[in-house]
Design a protein around this motif. Structure first.
Motif, mmCIF file in Angstrom:
data_model
loop_
_atom_site.group_PDB
_atom_site.id
_atom_site.type_symbol
_atom_site.label_atom_id
_atom_site.label_comp_id
_atom_site.label_asym_id
_atom_site.label_seq_id
_atom_site.Cartn_x
_atom_site.Cartn_y
_atom_site.Cartn_z
ATOM 1 N N ASP A 1 0.813 -1.211 0.000
ATOM 2 C CA ASP A 1 0.000 0.000 0.000
ATOM 3 C C ASP A 1 0.848 1.264 0.000
ATOM 4 O OD1 ASP A 1 -2.087 -1.767 0.090
ATOM 5 O OD2 ASP A 1 -2.539 -1.448 2.211
ATOM 6 N N ARG A 2 1.980 1.257 0.706
ATOM 7 C CA ARG A 2 2.864 2.431 0.685
ATOM 8 C C ARG A 2 3.500 2.600 -0.683
ATOM 9 N NH1 ARG A 2 4.064 0.100 5.632
ATOM 10 N NH2 ARG A 2 5.972 -0.851 4.822
ATOM 11 N N ASP A 3 3.826 1.482 -1.340
ATOM 12 C CA ASP A 3 4.363 1.472 -2.704
ATOM 13 C C ASP A 3 5.567 2.397 -2.841
ATOM 14 O OD1 ASP A 3 4.478 0.586 -5.310
ATOM 15 O OD2 ASP A 3 2.987 2.017 -6.067
ATOM 16 N N GLU A 4 6.507 2.279 -1.903
ATOM 17 C CA GLU A 4 7.684 3.153 -1.885
ATOM 18 C C GLU A 4 8.957 2.443 -2.342
ATOM 19 O OE1 GLU A 4 6.261 5.857 1.965
ATOM 20 O OE2 GLU A 4 7.634 4.172 2.250
ATOM 21 N N ARG A 5 8.838 1.252 -2.880
ATOM 22 C CA ARG A 5 10.009 0.478 -3.286
ATOM 23 C C ARG A 5 9.829 -0.069 -4.699
ATOM 24 N NH1 ARG A 5 11.500 2.313 0.976
ATOM 25 N NH2 ARG A 5 12.746 1.298 2.588
ATOM 26 N N TRP A 6 10.954 -0.272 -5.362
ATOM 27 C CA TRP A 6 10.981 -1.098 -6.553
ATOM 28 C C TRP A 6 11.134 -2.557 -6.116
ATOM 29 C CZ3 TRP A 6 9.640 1.009 -10.988
ATOM 30 C CH2 TRP A 6 9.902 2.362 -11.220
ATOM 31 N N LEU A 7 10.595 -3.449 -6.893
ATOM 32 C CA LEU A 7 10.773 -4.884 -6.655
ATOM 33 C C LEU A 7 11.555 -5.474 -7.820
ATOM 34 C CD1 LEU A 7 10.242 -7.608 -5.238
ATOM 35 C CD2 LEU A 7 8.110 -7.755 -6.561
ATOM 36 N N LEU A 8 12.655 -6.115 -7.500
ATOM 37 C CA LEU A 8 13.475 -6.810 -8.489
ATOM 38 C C LEU A 8 13.409 -8.298 -8.201
ATOM 39 C CD1 LEU A 8 15.638 -6.690 -10.776
ATOM 40 C CD2 LEU A 8 17.359 -6.511 -8.952
#
Length: 397
Positions: free
Chosen positions: A195-202
């Motif tokens: 929900d915060r969506d403050e990171r990239w996911l690799l």
């Protein structure tokens, strides 16, 4: 003075303000206080207790988590938000709360508990023992250059964590099943990352299967790519993730990544100049601690062929005498009087037994730490039962 459980919006005027005073800049702005309601969904399933008398004097919460202990995934109480009113400190309120909180979590079927302490010696009195803290590896992306020329089987996926969260959650659930010490939040808490969506996911994938994953953010151009825990099934998955980071050579000055205590970044590449650090300080950079709350946590665990009688002393939850027998490959716990023939004896505190179960101390170290009396013959048996392992807690609460 009364101890009671609070929930839902009552946290806004009880536990949240105390936690904010203890762990955030203070005094809070009106805008910061106005943000409190949005945290309620991520705390809804927590068990939160407060001490009150003409206002809230202290608060503590337990998050119903799960943790891998030597291959078994068990319910674990993650203790968090322990705070006291500044005028009510050092009056025993936190001790009262922790006793009741752990009583209730144990009665609800949580045989393990873990936390991040503000002062380890305080929680050591409750039977907690230290676990390794993840390391931070910092290096220049230029030193990853050789990976750009490597033809690696597999591929990487790159997306915002808000979009890729299902894949992240599925992979961490697999890590939970496979990695000793690994812990996972309940769904209602973990979705905060989405929900915060403050990171990239690799993600690293081989034949379509996720074999590695890491979340990260970049603070600025010519700044730092700050990665969270690097999770990889094998060296290929790790190499795929690092190869992606190497593509930032003209964008960031440095890369930092969290790694488990048994990881060796200095051996990743021949010319990698890397600084590896585990910084422990009070009160804001502590290593985690954990303990057993019930002997049920040990029953049936994989064990070596040792046999020893253990007396557990001075503990609210584990006191008693037990015969531990790992001769079948699975740990059996019997009444201490059920031994046939001579059996070595040891006396342990709860922290001493927890240290052996989590694999962080050798039996010979237990007496040196004041966590029990372990004669040489008993140490040999305990060493067979509890092989030394490096736990990786992962979850930061």
């Amino acid at each position: 003075m009364a101890v009671r459980r609070v929930g839902s919006e009552e946290r806004l005027t009880t536990s949240f303000p105390l936690s904010a005073y203890a762990f955030e800049p203070s005094p809070l702005s009106a805008a910061r206080t106005a943000e409190f309601p949005r945290y309620l969904p991520y705390n809804e399933g927590n068990r939160t207790l407060i001490v009150e008398e003409d206002g809230t004097l202290a608060a503590a919460s337990a998050i119903p988590m799960r943790q891998n202990l030597r291959g078994a995934v068990l319910p674990m109480a993650g203790v968090a938000g322990v705070a006291s009113h500044p005028l009510a400190r050092r009056q025993g309120h936190v001790r009262t709360l922790l006793h009741q909180l752990l009583d209730e979590m144990r009665d609800d079927g949580h045989p393990l508990t873990a936390l991040y302490p503000f002062r380890p010696s305080f929680y050591a009195k409750f039977g907690y023992v230290g676990l390794p803290k993840p390391r931070t590896a910092t290096f220049s992306p230029a030193d990853l250059g050789p990976l750009l020329r490597a033809d690696l089987p597999g591929e990487v996926g790159w997306e915002r964590i808000g979009t890729g969260y299902p894949a992240w959650r599925e992979f961490t659930e697999r890590c939970l099943r496979e990695r000793h010490g690994f812990a996972a939040f309940p769904d209602y808490r973990d979705v905060g990352l989405r929900d915060r969506d403050e990171r990239w996911l690799l993600t690293a994938r081989v034949d379509g299967v996720v074999t590695g994953a890491v979340t990260y953010r970049i603070d600025d151009h010519a700044g730092e790519l700050a990665a969270d825990d690097l999770l990889a099934d094998d060296p290929l998955a790790r190499a795929l993730l690092l190869q992606f980071f190497a593509r930032h050579i003209d964008q960031v000055e440095r890369i930092s990544v969290q790694v488990a205590a048994d990881e060796l970044p200095e051996l990743w590449l021949t010319d990698l100049a890397v600084h590896v650090e585990a910084r422990v300080a009070r009160p804001n950079s502590s290593a985690p601690m954990a303990r057993l709350l019930s002997m049920d946590a040990l029953a049936g665990l994989p064990a070596g062929p040792g046999r020893v009688r253990v007396e557990l002393t001075g503990d609210r939850w584990l006191a008693g005498t037990y015969l531990m027998d790992g001769s079948t490959g699975s740990l059996e716990l019997l009444s201490g009087t059920a031994a046939g023939g001579p059996v070595p004896d040891a006396t342990l505190t709860a922290a001493g037994l927890s240290a052996l179960a989590y694999g962080v101390l050798d039996p010979a170290e237990v007496p040196l730490r004041g966590l029990g009396e372990v004669p040489v013959d008993a140490a040999a048996e305990l060493r067979r039962i509890f092989s030394r392992q490096v736990p990786y807690l992962f979850a930061d609460f």
